[in-house]
Design a protein around this motif. Structure first.
Motif, PDB file in Angstrom:
ATOM      1  N   ALA A  65      -1.952 -17.960   9.987  1.00  5.92           N
ATOM      2  CA  ALA A  65      -1.307 -18.680  11.084  1.00  5.92           C
ATOM      3  C   ALA A  65      -0.441 -17.743  11.915  1.00  5.92           C
ATOM      4  N   LEU A  66       0.209 -16.791  11.259  1.00  2.77           N
ATOM      5  CA  LEU A  66       1.050 -15.830  11.972  1.00  2.77           C
ATOM      6  C   LEU A  66       0.218 -14.897  12.838  1.00  2.77           C
ATOM      7  N   ALA A  67      -0.872 -14.379  12.289  1.00  7.94           N
ATOM      8  CA  ALA A  67      -1.678 -13.381  13.000  1.00  7.94           C
ATOM      9  C   ALA A  67      -2.606 -14.010  14.028  1.00  7.94           C
ATOM     10  N   GLY A  68      -3.091 -15.218  13.744  1.00  9.93           N
ATOM     11  CA  GLY A  68      -4.062 -15.855  14.608  1.00  9.93           C
ATOM     12  C   GLY A  68      -5.475 -15.642  14.093  1.00  9.93           C
ATOM     13  N   PRO A  69      -6.449 -16.438  14.548  1.00  8.77           N
ATOM     14  CA  PRO A  69      -7.822 -16.350  14.040  1.00  8.77           C
ATOM     15  C   PRO A  69      -8.520 -15.060  14.461  1.00  8.77           C
ATOM     16  N   GLY A  70      -9.259 -14.463  13.505  1.00  7.26           N
ATOM     17  CA  GLY A  70     -10.066 -13.294  13.795  1.00  7.26           C
ATOM     18  C   GLY A  70      -9.277 -12.038  14.115  1.00  7.26           C
ATOM     19  N   GLU A  71      -8.035 -11.956  13.636  1.00  5.57           N
ATOM     20  CA  GLU A  71      -7.192 -10.797  13.930  1.00  5.57           C
ATOM     21  C   GLU A  71      -7.120  -9.855  12.731  1.00  5.57           C
ATOM     22  N   TYR A 215       3.370  16.452  -4.171  1.00  4.13           N
ATOM     23  CA  TYR A 215       4.399  15.484  -4.526  1.00  4.13           C
ATOM     24  C   TYR A 215       4.695  15.512  -6.026  1.00  4.13           C
ATOM     25  N   GLU A 216       3.659  15.593  -6.827  1.00  2.00           N
ATOM     26  CA  GLU A 216       3.871  15.633  -8.279  1.00  2.00           C
ATOM     27  C   GLU A 216       4.588  16.903  -8.696  1.00  2.00           C
ATOM     28  N   ALA A 217       4.286  18.034  -8.043  1.00  3.24           N
ATOM     29  CA  ALA A 217       4.982  19.280  -8.353  1.00  3.24           C
ATOM     30  C   ALA A 217       6.469  19.186  -8.004  1.00  3.24           C
ATOM     31  N   MET A 218       6.794  18.331  -7.039  1.00  9.06           N
ATOM     32  CA  MET A 218       8.193  18.145  -6.653  1.00  9.06           C
ATOM     33  C   MET A 218       8.940  17.213  -7.593  1.00  9.06           C
ATOM     34  N   GLY A 219       8.201  16.489  -8.458  1.00  6.95           N
ATOM     35  CA  GLY A 219       8.840  15.575  -9.388  1.00  6.95           C
ATOM     36  C   GLY A 219       8.511  14.115  -9.195  1.00  6.95           C
ATOM     37  N   PHE A 220       7.722  13.781  -8.171  1.00  8.87           N
ATOM     38  CA  PHE A 220       7.266  12.406  -8.012  1.00  8.87           C
ATOM     39  C   PHE A 220       6.312  12.057  -9.151  1.00  8.87           C
ATOM     40  N   THR A 221       6.383  10.841  -9.635  1.00  8.78           N
ATOM     41  CA  THR A 221       5.522  10.401 -10.732  1.00  8.78           C
ATOM     42  C   THR A 221       4.756   9.150 -10.328  1.00  8.78           C
ATOM     43  N   LEU A 222       3.525   9.059 -10.803  1.00 11.78           N
ATOM     44  CA  LEU A 222       2.678   7.918 -10.465  1.00 11.78           C
ATOM     45  C   LEU A 222       3.244   6.638 -11.060  1.00 11.78           C
ATOM     46  N   ARG A 223       3.418   5.638 -10.215  1.00  8.18           N
ATOM     47  CA  ARG A 223       3.878   4.336 -10.681  1.00  8.18           C
ATOM     48  C   ARG A 223       2.736   3.326 -10.737  1.00  8.18           C
ATOM     49  N   ARG A 224       1.928   3.278  -9.695  1.00  7.74           N
ATOM     50  CA  ARG A 224       0.784   2.375  -9.666  1.00  7.74           C
ATOM     51  C   ARG A 224      -0.219   2.876  -8.641  1.00  7.74           C
ATOM     52  N   SER A 225      -1.389   2.244  -8.609  1.00  3.24           N
ATOM     53  CA  SER A 225      -2.455   2.659  -7.692  1.00  3.24           C
ATOM     54  C   SER A 225      -2.870   1.470  -6.835  1.00  3.24           C
ATOM     55  N   PRO A 226      -2.131   1.201  -5.760  1.00  2.00           N
ATOM     56  CA  PRO A 226      -2.461   0.055  -4.908  1.00  2.00           C
ATOM     57  C   PRO A 226      -3.614   0.367  -3.963  1.00  2.00           C
ATOM     58  N   LEU A 227      -4.110  -0.667  -3.335  1.00  6.78           N
ATOM     59  CA  LEU A 227      -5.072  -0.529  -2.249  1.00  6.78           C
ATOM     60  C   LEU A 227      -4.355  -0.743  -0.923  1.00  6.78           C
ATOM     61  N   PHE A 228      -4.835  -0.067   0.105  1.00  6.26           N
ATOM     62  CA  PHE A 228      -4.417  -0.343   1.466  1.00  6.26           C
ATOM     63  C   PHE A 228      -5.607  -0.997   2.154  1.00  6.26           C
ATOM     64  N   LEU A 229      -5.429  -2.259   2.534  1.00  5.49           N
ATOM     65  CA  LEU A 229      -6.539  -3.055   3.047  1.00  5.49           C
ATOM     66  C   LEU A 229      -6.322  -3.404   4.515  1.00  5.49           C
ATOM     67  N   GLY A 230      -7.345  -3.117   5.319  1.00  8.24           N
ATOM     68  CA  GLY A 230      -7.409  -3.680   6.648  1.00  8.24           C
ATOM     69  C   GLY A 230      -8.280  -4.918   6.567  1.00  8.24           C
ATOM     70  N   VAL A 231      -7.710  -6.078   6.843  1.00 12.54           N
ATOM     71  CA  VAL A 231      -8.439  -7.340   6.678  1.00 12.54           C
ATOM     72  C   VAL A 231      -8.415  -8.128   7.976  1.00 12.54           C
ATOM     73  N   ARG A 232      -9.449  -8.955   8.158  1.00 16.85           N
ATOM     74  CA  ARG A 232      -9.518  -9.823   9.322  1.00 16.85           C
ATOM     75  C   ARG A 232      -9.280 -11.260   8.888  1.00 16.85           C
ATOM     76  N   THR A 233      -8.417 -11.945   9.595  1.00 18.01           N
ATOM     77  CA  THR A 233      -8.130 -13.335   9.288  1.00 18.01           C
ATOM     78  C   THR A 233      -9.352 -14.196   9.558  1.00 18.01           C
ATOM     79  N   PRO A 234      -9.436 -15.354   8.900  1.00 17.37           N
ATOM     80  CA  PRO A 234     -10.566 -16.259   9.180  1.00 17.37           C
ATOM     81  C   PRO A 234     -10.661 -16.584  10.668  1.00 17.37           C
ATOM     82  N   ARG A 235     -11.875 -16.671  11.134  1.00 20.46           N
ATOM     83  CA  ARG A 235     -12.074 -16.915  12.578  1.00 20.46           C
ATOM     84  C   ARG A 235     -11.862 -18.357  12.970  1.00 20.46           C
ATOM     85  N   ALA A 236     -11.851 -19.234  12.014  1.00 23.73           N
ATOM     86  CA  ALA A 236     -11.630 -20.646  12.353  1.00 23.73           C
ATOM     87  C   ALA A 236     -10.937 -21.333  11.194  1.00 23.73           C
TER      88      ALA A 236
END
Length: 236
Positions: A65-71, A215-236
């Motif tokens: 509803a926020l994005a609008g249909p097909g966005e 990043y790991e050499a600097m001391g950052f540590t893996l916390r989780r492995s998320p996805l980055f998704l580009g999704v389209r809202t329902p068209r109707a």
């Protein structure tokens, strides 16, 4: 409440960092859906949107509803869009915890602001560190290093969940790579984050193995492995 003392800023907010930012420190940059179950950054600051509960179909409906249909919208996490949504892009990522990173100021770093956006956009276009828009610079501290007056490296802050800050837009001009500029700027931005009592974290594409190794050499540590998704809202 200090970053180490309570659940409001514990690491669980990083499970849904965009929502935690938009409903918290970045509320001034948020556009909320009609029922308040979804939100997105204003279009000129970041392409990311978020759901209050990714398992709740009502939150997905509110985002539609926020994005609008097909966005097209971008979301991140361990997400499965409901029927009617189209996944356009799926990028495996890593989320790295920076609590163990050594921080220090960088004498060559200069603050970057709205007057530097043209140069920042040019550097982003050249190096492709991720989304950076006209007002992204307003989301937090951005630092750069100049050579003979030209901006050749930068790093800054993007998502700001309570108690945390995402280091982002880390990039170095190809002519100046190999000098450690990215690492110096990351430590300097992390020092700013720590100074105000927050903790640094960052995201990267899993396929960007060179950056992840840095990043790991600097001391950052893996916390989780998320996805980055580009999704389209329902068209109707």
């Amino acid at each position: 409440m200090s970053p180490e003392s309570g659940t409001l800023c514990g690491s669980e907010v990083l499970d849904n960092p965009v929502w935690a930012a938009l409903s918290g420190p970045h509320r001034d940059f948020a556009e909320f859906a009609p029922a308040g179950l979804a939100a997105r950054y204003t279009r000129d600051t970041s392409p990311f949107a978020a759901l209050s509960d990714p398992l709740d179909p009502r939150a997905w409906a509110d985002l539609a509803a926020l994005a609008g249909p097909g966005e097209e919208v971008w979301v991140t996490g361990l997400l499965t869009p409901p029927p009617g949504w189209e996944t356009l892009v799926s990028v495996p990522g890593v989320q790295l915890d920076g609590r163990a990173v050594r921080v220090e100021a960088e004498p060559e770093a200069v603050p970057l602001g709205p007057g530097d956006v043209r140069e920042m956009l040019e550097l982003v276009e050249l190096t492709r560190p991720g989304p950076f828009l006209d007002r992204t610079v307003e989301l937090g501290t951005y630092l750069g290093i100049r050579h003979e007056g030209r901006l050749v490296a930068m790093a800054g802050e993007r998502m700001r969940p309570t108690g945390w800050s995402e280091i982002s837009a880390v990039c170095t001009h190809p002519d100046h790579q190999g000098r450690g500029l990215a690492g110096r700027l990351i430590r300097a931005v992390a020092a700013e984050v720590r100074e105000r009592g927050d903790r640094p974290f960052l995201h990267a594409a899993a396929a960007n193995t060179g950056a992840v190794r840095l990043y790991e050499a600097m001391g950052f540590t893996l916390r989780r492995s998320p996805l980055f998704l580009g999704v389209r809202t329902p068209r109707a």
